[in-house]
Design a protein around this motif. Structure first.
Motif, PDB file in Angstrom:
ATOM      1  N   ALA A  74       0.826  -1.201   0.000  1.00 51.28           N
ATOM      2  CA  ALA A  74       0.000   0.000   0.000  1.00 51.28           C
ATOM      3  C   ALA A  74       0.866   1.259   0.000  1.00 51.28           C
ATOM      4  O   ALA A  74       0.575   2.235  -0.710  1.00 51.28           O
ATOM      5  CB  ALA A  74      -0.928  -0.003   1.217  1.00 51.28           C
ATOM      6  N   GLY A  75       1.950   1.240   0.771  1.00 53.04           N
ATOM      7  CA  GLY A  75       2.863   2.384   0.775  1.00 53.04           C
ATOM      8  C   GLY A  75       3.517   2.590  -0.574  1.00 53.04           C
ATOM      9  O   GLY A  75       3.672   3.735  -1.046  1.00 53.04           O
ATOM     10  N   LEU A  76       3.906   1.501  -1.231  1.00 51.90           N
ATOM     11  CA  LEU A  76       4.520   1.606  -2.552  1.00 51.90           C
ATOM     12  C   LEU A  76       3.520   2.149  -3.566  1.00 51.90           C
ATOM     13  O   LEU A  76       3.851   3.020  -4.384  1.00 51.90           O
ATOM     14  CB  LEU A  76       5.015   0.218  -2.982  1.00 51.90           C
ATOM     15  CG  LEU A  76       5.648   0.106  -4.370  1.00 51.90           C
ATOM     16  CD1 LEU A  76       6.856   1.026  -4.499  1.00 51.90           C
ATOM     17  CD2 LEU A  76       6.045  -1.348  -4.660  1.00 51.90           C
ATOM     18  N   ALA A  77       2.277   1.646  -3.536  1.00 49.19           N
ATOM     19  CA  ALA A  77       1.256   2.136  -4.463  1.00 49.19           C
ATOM     20  C   ALA A  77       0.955   3.611  -4.211  1.00 49.19           C
ATOM     21  O   ALA A  77       0.757   4.390  -5.153  1.00 49.19           O
ATOM     22  CB  ALA A  77      -0.019   1.303  -4.319  1.00 49.19           C
ATOM     23  N   TRP A  78       0.922   4.003  -2.958  1.00 48.40           N
ATOM     24  CA  TRP A  78       0.692   5.410  -2.607  1.00 48.40           C
ATOM     25  C   TRP A  78       1.800   6.286  -3.172  1.00 48.40           C
ATOM     26  O   TRP A  78       1.549   7.329  -3.772  1.00 48.40           O
ATOM     27  CB  TRP A  78       0.625   5.539  -1.085  1.00 48.40           C
ATOM     28  CG  TRP A  78       0.240   6.893  -0.582  1.00 48.40           C
ATOM     29  CD1 TRP A  78       1.041   7.989  -0.443  1.00 48.40           C
ATOM     30  CD2 TRP A  78      -1.058   7.291  -0.129  1.00 48.40           C
ATOM     31  NE1 TRP A  78       0.332   9.044   0.075  1.00 48.40           N
ATOM     32  CE2 TRP A  78      -0.957   8.646   0.279  1.00 48.40           C
ATOM     33  CE3 TRP A  78      -2.279   6.636  -0.015  1.00 48.40           C
ATOM     34  CZ2 TRP A  78      -2.053   9.346   0.792  1.00 48.40           C
ATOM     35  CZ3 TRP A  78      -3.365   7.341   0.490  1.00 48.40           C
ATOM     36  CH2 TRP A  78      -3.247   8.677   0.883  1.00 48.40           C
ATOM     37  N   ARG A  79       3.027   5.829  -2.992  1.00 47.82           N
ATOM     38  CA  ARG A  79       4.179   6.582  -3.487  1.00 47.82           C
ATOM     39  C   ARG A  79       4.152   6.699  -5.014  1.00 47.82           C
ATOM     40  O   ARG A  79       4.368   7.778  -5.568  1.00 47.82           O
ATOM     41  CB  ARG A  79       5.457   5.884  -3.043  1.00 47.82           C
ATOM     42  CG  ARG A  79       6.751   6.496  -3.550  1.00 47.82           C
ATOM     43  CD  ARG A  79       7.090   7.752  -2.794  1.00 47.82           C
ATOM     44  NE  ARG A  79       8.413   8.245  -3.175  1.00 47.82           N
ATOM     45  CZ  ARG A  79       8.931   9.374  -2.720  1.00 47.82           C
ATOM     46  NH1 ARG A  79       8.253  10.107  -1.849  1.00 47.82           N
ATOM     47  NH2 ARG A  79      10.120   9.777  -3.095  1.00 47.82           N
ATOM     48  N   LEU A  80       3.862   5.595  -5.689  1.00 39.89           N
ATOM     49  CA  LEU A  80       3.812   5.621  -7.151  1.00 39.89           C
ATOM     50  C   LEU A  80       2.645   6.468  -7.636  1.00 39.89           C
ATOM     51  O   LEU A  80       2.752   7.133  -8.664  1.00 39.89           O
ATOM     52  CB  LEU A  80       3.677   4.192  -7.688  1.00 39.89           C
ATOM     53  CG  LEU A  80       4.902   3.285  -7.486  1.00 39.89           C
ATOM     54  CD1 LEU A  80       4.606   1.867  -7.938  1.00 39.89           C
ATOM     55  CD2 LEU A  80       6.117   3.838  -8.228  1.00 39.89           C
TER      56      LEU A  80
END
Length: 316
Positions: free
Chosen positions: A305-311
């Protein structure tokens, strides 16, 4: 919400999996399996080329379906969240995996070997008929380790970086590998493409799984340092380029020894020892492995979820 829809959708799907588990009827993955079997029946030949076509049609079709679905809801943030959440729920297997492990632990703790042997095919393809409680426990721990990557970490990471097409394509590739990607006389050549593509798709997720399991070692009474040491030393010894990373990390985190002789449909395979110096995996370690799997799954959900948020922010 639009640029962060993937992150919210991943969270929604993880929550749905935790609450509902896998659908009891009409599971989309089972439906895909029936389609894959039908396509195989039409194009099967005992050569690699036919296997490449099989994988390209089915995995490519899954990715295309995901792309079309995302395009259809691209202008509505809520629609993208819902679509991603449903896709995550459909492909994620974390809750069912933990439930199977817990059920196996209960059977072994009760001394019910027949029930334990009957449950083992739900976790792996090993022949359970001649296994004692210790060997069933080892098989369960190894299966929990490998499936923590295949059923949880990998789909979440693919969903984070490639959205719904990534989710569906990954699950298609992994399902095809389970169906045809083994060394039986029928599939040694036809299943080559599925097996190799699954290896490639899991290179990063398996190593992330190993790292998350090692870092979570204290929740099962283990040492992060020891788990990382075993992962670094033994992770590459397994014949699979990916499963060994997961199994070695679990061995180190649990302080046990994994590997040995596995029998699949009458064919014995000798697996190298992972976690040398640890004690032999036993019945009490199954519940510890289930706990470790749940922590790995939760950590992977936060990471994805953090990676998707960042992207999503970068995309904006």
């Amino acid at each position: 919400m639009g640029e962060r829809a993937a992150a919210w959708g991943l969270v929604l799907g993880v929550v749905a999996d935790a609450v509902f588990g896998d659908p009891r009827r009409g599971h989309p993955v089972a439906g895909f399996g029936r389609v894959a079997a039908a396509v195989e029946g039409r194009i099967y030949r005992d050569d690699r080329g036919a296997g490449v076509v099989h994988v390209a049609v089915l995995a490519g079709g899954a990715a295309l379906a995901g792309w079309v679905a995302e395009r259809a809801v691209r202008r509505t943030g809520a629609g993208r969240v819902l679509l991603t959440g449903v896709a995550v729920w459909a492909v994620l297997g974390g809750t069912s995996l933990a439930r199977e492990g817990a059920a196996m632990a209960a059977a072994l703790e009760a001394g019910d070997l027949e029930a334990a042997r009957a449950r083992l095919p739900h976790l792996c393809g090993r022949d359970p008929s001649g296994l004692d409680a210790g060997e069933i426990a080892r098989a369960t721990v190894e299966s929990l380790a490998e499936n923590a990557s295949d059923a949880v970490v990998a789909p979440l990471l693919w969903g984070a970086v490639a959205g719904v097409p990534g989710l569906l394509a990954y699950r298609a590739v992994n399902t095809l590998d389970a169906m045809v990607g083994h060394r039986s006389p029928r599939y040694a050549r036809f299943g080559w493409a599925a097996a190799r593509l699954d290896d490639v798709a899991n290179v990063v997720p398996a190593r992330v799984t190993g790292l998350l399991a090692a870092l979570a070692a204290p929740v099962v009474g283990g040492s992060v340092r020891e788990a990382l040491r075993v992962l670094a030393r033994d992770g590459g010894r397994h014949p699979s380029p990916n499963a060994g990373r997961c199994e070695a990390a679990y061995a180190g985190a649990l302080g046990v020894r994994l590997g040995g002789v596995n029998v699949y449909a009458g064919r014995a395979e000798h697996r190298p020892e992972l976690g040398a110096g640890g004690r032999k995996a036993g019945v009490a370690d199954v519940r510890r492995a289930v706990r470790l799997t749940r922590v790995v799954a939760a950590s992977a959900a936060v990471l994805a979820a953090g990676l998707a948020w960042r992207l999503g922010r970068r995309g904006r």
